[in-house]
Design a protein around this motif. Sequence first.
Motif, PDB file in Angstrom:
ATOM      1  N   ILE A 248     -16.213  66.934 -14.581  1.00  0.00           N
ATOM      2  CA  ILE A 248     -15.162  66.353 -15.414  1.00  0.00           C
ATOM      3  C   ILE A 248     -13.832  66.738 -14.789  1.00  0.00           C
ATOM      4  O   ILE A 248     -13.493  67.927 -14.754  1.00  0.00           O
ATOM      5  CB  ILE A 248     -15.233  66.882 -16.867  1.00  0.00           C
ATOM      6  CG1 ILE A 248     -16.628  66.685 -17.456  1.00  0.00           C
ATOM      7  CG2 ILE A 248     -14.183  66.203 -17.730  1.00  0.00           C
ATOM      8  CD1 ILE A 248     -16.802  67.297 -18.849  1.00  0.00           C
ATOM      9  N   PRO A 249     -13.056  65.799 -14.277  1.00  0.00           N
ATOM     10  CA  PRO A 249     -11.774  66.158 -13.657  1.00  0.00           C
ATOM     11  C   PRO A 249     -10.867  66.896 -14.640  1.00  0.00           C
ATOM     12  O   PRO A 249     -10.662  66.437 -15.762  1.00  0.00           O
ATOM     13  CB  PRO A 249     -11.184  64.800 -13.263  1.00  0.00           C
ATOM     14  CG  PRO A 249     -12.363  63.887 -13.156  1.00  0.00           C
ATOM     15  CD  PRO A 249     -13.334  64.351 -14.200  1.00  0.00           C
ATOM     16  N   LYS A 250     -10.352  68.023 -14.227  1.00  0.00           N
ATOM     17  CA  LYS A 250      -9.541  68.839 -15.134  1.00  0.00           C
ATOM     18  C   LYS A 250      -8.296  68.104 -15.600  1.00  0.00           C
ATOM     19  O   LYS A 250      -7.826  68.313 -16.730  1.00  0.00           O
ATOM     20  CB  LYS A 250      -9.171  70.165 -14.466  1.00  0.00           C
ATOM     21  CG  LYS A 250      -8.295  70.045 -13.230  1.00  0.00           C
ATOM     22  CD  LYS A 250      -8.015  71.412 -12.611  1.00  0.00           C
ATOM     23  CE  LYS A 250      -7.124  71.285 -11.372  1.00  0.00           C
ATOM     24  NZ  LYS A 250      -6.893  72.594 -10.727  1.00  0.00           N
ATOM     25  N   GLU A 251      -7.736  67.229 -14.749  1.00  0.00           N
ATOM     26  CA  GLU A 251      -6.536  66.488 -15.133  1.00  0.00           C
ATOM     27  C   GLU A 251      -6.805  65.581 -16.336  1.00  0.00           C
ATOM     28  O   GLU A 251      -5.928  65.404 -17.189  1.00  0.00           O
ATOM     29  CB  GLU A 251      -6.039  65.653 -13.951  1.00  0.00           C
ATOM     30  CG  GLU A 251      -5.543  66.455 -12.765  1.00  0.00           C
ATOM     31  CD  GLU A 251      -6.660  66.982 -11.875  1.00  0.00           C
ATOM     32  OE1 GLU A 251      -6.373  67.784 -10.964  1.00  0.00           O
ATOM     33  OE2 GLU A 251      -7.838  66.592 -12.092  1.00  0.00           O
ATOM     34  N   ASP A 252      -8.019  65.023 -16.399  1.00  0.00           N
ATOM     35  CA  ASP A 252      -8.353  64.152 -17.521  1.00  0.00           C
ATOM     36  C   ASP A 252      -8.435  64.924 -18.827  1.00  0.00           C
ATOM     37  O   ASP A 252      -8.135  64.383 -19.901  1.00  0.00           O
ATOM     38  CB  ASP A 252      -9.690  63.443 -17.255  1.00  0.00           C
ATOM     39  CG  ASP A 252      -9.590  62.415 -16.134  1.00  0.00           C
ATOM     40  OD1 ASP A 252      -8.459  62.171 -15.661  1.00  0.00           O
ATOM     41  OD2 ASP A 252     -10.639  61.875 -15.727  1.00  0.00           O
ATOM     42  N   VAL A 253      -8.854  66.176 -18.739  1.00  0.00           N
ATOM     43  CA  VAL A 253      -8.966  67.012 -19.938  1.00  0.00           C
ATOM     44  C   VAL A 253      -7.599  67.552 -20.349  1.00  0.00           C
ATOM     45  O   VAL A 253      -7.202  67.461 -21.521  1.00  0.00           O
ATOM     46  CB  VAL A 253      -9.948  68.174 -19.697  1.00  0.00           C
ATOM     47  CG1 VAL A 253     -10.010  69.090 -20.923  1.00  0.00           C
ATOM     48  CG2 VAL A 253     -11.331  67.654 -19.344  1.00  0.00           C
ATOM     49  N   VAL A 254      -6.860  68.104 -19.394  1.00  0.00           N
ATOM     50  CA  VAL A 254      -5.601  68.789 -19.699  1.00  0.00           C
ATOM     51  C   VAL A 254      -4.488  67.813 -20.060  1.00  0.00           C
ATOM     52  O   VAL A 254      -3.728  68.045 -21.020  1.00  0.00           O
ATOM     53  CB  VAL A 254      -5.173  69.673 -18.516  1.00  0.00           C
ATOM     54  CG1 VAL A 254      -3.824  70.339 -18.798  1.00  0.00           C
ATOM     55  CG2 VAL A 254      -6.231  70.729 -18.230  1.00  0.00           C
ATOM     56  N   PHE A 255      -4.395  66.700 -19.331  1.00  0.00           N
ATOM     57  CA  PHE A 255      -3.235  65.817 -19.494  1.00  0.00           C
ATOM     58  C   PHE A 255      -3.557  64.469 -20.139  1.00  0.00           C
ATOM     59  O   PHE A 255      -2.645  63.763 -20.578  1.00  0.00           O
ATOM     60  CB  PHE A 255      -2.574  65.573 -18.129  1.00  0.00           C
ATOM     61  CG  PHE A 255      -2.100  66.830 -17.465  1.00  0.00           C
ATOM     62  CD1 PHE A 255      -1.068  67.580 -18.017  1.00  0.00           C
ATOM     63  CD2 PHE A 255      -2.702  67.287 -16.302  1.00  0.00           C
ATOM     64  CE1 PHE A 255      -0.632  68.749 -17.413  1.00  0.00           C
ATOM     65  CE2 PHE A 255      -2.268  68.458 -15.691  1.00  0.00           C
ATOM     66  CZ  PHE A 255      -1.232  69.192 -16.247  1.00  0.00           C
ATOM     67  N   LYS A 256      -4.833  64.101 -20.212  1.00  0.00           N
ATOM     68  CA  LYS A 256      -5.178  62.806 -20.790  1.00  0.00           C
ATOM     69  C   LYS A 256      -5.977  62.927 -22.082  1.00  0.00           C
ATOM     70  O   LYS A 256      -6.374  61.910 -22.657  1.00  0.00           O
ATOM     71  CB  LYS A 256      -5.949  61.969 -19.770  1.00  0.00           C
ATOM     72  CG  LYS A 256      -5.145  61.656 -18.504  1.00  0.00           C
ATOM     73  CD  LYS A 256      -5.945  60.813 -17.527  1.00  0.00           C
ATOM     74  CE  LYS A 256      -5.152  60.535 -16.252  1.00  0.00           C
ATOM     75  NZ  LYS A 256      -5.943  59.712 -15.285  1.00  0.00           N
ATOM     76  N   GLY A 257      -6.264  64.152 -22.502  1.00  0.00           N
ATOM     77  CA  GLY A 257      -6.918  64.357 -23.784  1.00  0.00           C
ATOM     78  C   GLY A 257      -8.403  64.049 -23.812  1.00  0.00           C
ATOM     79  O   GLY A 257      -8.980  63.887 -24.896  1.00  0.00           O
TER      80      GLY A 257
END
Length: 444
Positions: free
Chosen positions: A367-376
């Motif tokens: 799971i790309p961390k950017e999708d979790v941290v910045f895209k919810g």
Amino acid sequence: MAFKVTILIITTTFLSFISSTCSQQITIVDSTDCSNRWIHIRNIPPRYNLDLLTNCSEYPLFDNYCPYLANHGLGQKTHNRSHSWYRTDPFLLELIFHRRVLEYPCLTPDPDTADAIYLPYYAGIDALRYLYGPDVNVSVDHGADLFDFLQIDEPRIWDRNMGHDHFLVMARPAWDFSQPVDSDPPTWGTSFLELPEFFNVTALVPEARAWPWQEHAVPYPTSFHPSNLAFFDSWIQRVKRSRRNTLMVFAGGGGVAATPNIRRSIRNECESNSSSDIVVINRGYSRVCEIVDCSNGICEHDPVRFMRPMLGASFCMQPPGDTPTRRSTFDGILAGCIPVFFEEQSAKAQYGWHLPEDEYGEFAVFIPKEDVVFKGLSIVDVLMGIPRGQVRRMREKVIDLIPRVMYRKHGSSMGLRTKKDAFDIAIKGTLQKIKSRIDRLLDQ
């Protein structure tokens, strides 16, 4: 004083073992078994390995590692009745590896017939004096004295292939040995891997950088070191029988600061009263997430703290920290817990010998961390979207990987030796890497 006496005993015992082993005539039942597999152990003074252990308590900014030198670097048993579990410090991989090389079946006293030369230098332990000790301002010199010795002592061994056939183990991330030689002011780390003199040497590290071809990552040592097949099989059966009542678990520290990062996102999702709780319960789980607080290193030498929660979870979160990789990745695999990665550098781009890159989708979730941290993006939603049958198959694949990521105990039984462990796979990969490189040189 007690520590000094203990370390003296350990060092003397190990040195005696090395001397007796190296002086023995190596006999192989079928010499063809060792074709392209012969290893010669380079004879270097104990100031480059065993003598370094006597300084185990002399770096106040670094943990005292004296208690973890027992059992040739495996550490003390977790309790007196334990058969396979030890309080292992991952920074002692050099000592663990050295002991295992000494029982490798294809050792040769003749460097001219060797396919690879093992350099038993405890680079990570020696680095402590540059990272935390009196030589912090001259870390650019790390390794220079060793190279001088290699040029003086039987230089033909080095000159035969200009070091291309040499390899060593460095029990710290490669970043710790990557300070530019001309760095002014000095940055973190030593310059060992930046010295042109060692560019040809293969370095086995727990975390490699993406570009240098001489580095290759090998698993961090965990606390599990079985000595025979019965103990190994007993653990495998426990892993298979374990009830997975928790969807996901995170064992680690960090994530408490206000700055957005993946660890904070994991903690927030674990600690919130998610509306998906009911769905999770309907899927057979009693709870969504468990956090095992491992702040300040409290879990590092106490596997009971995190192994039980991992045994009870389907998925283990493996977010990056100060660097991309984590020892917890291999702890989780030992528990049959499916790893969830948030950076490719955390494992996929690291451990190709031990965790086949083309099979990652069969045993891990990315799971790309950017999708979790910045895209919810919700981690729970992603994991709940994986069909039950696929989860079961992924867990079976994880369990199949267990022998590949463990370092079995030295002197283990012949039955267990049929299971190729992290050491065996690292040696095979190293020999192939060296052969490929030398073949290319000969073709030039």
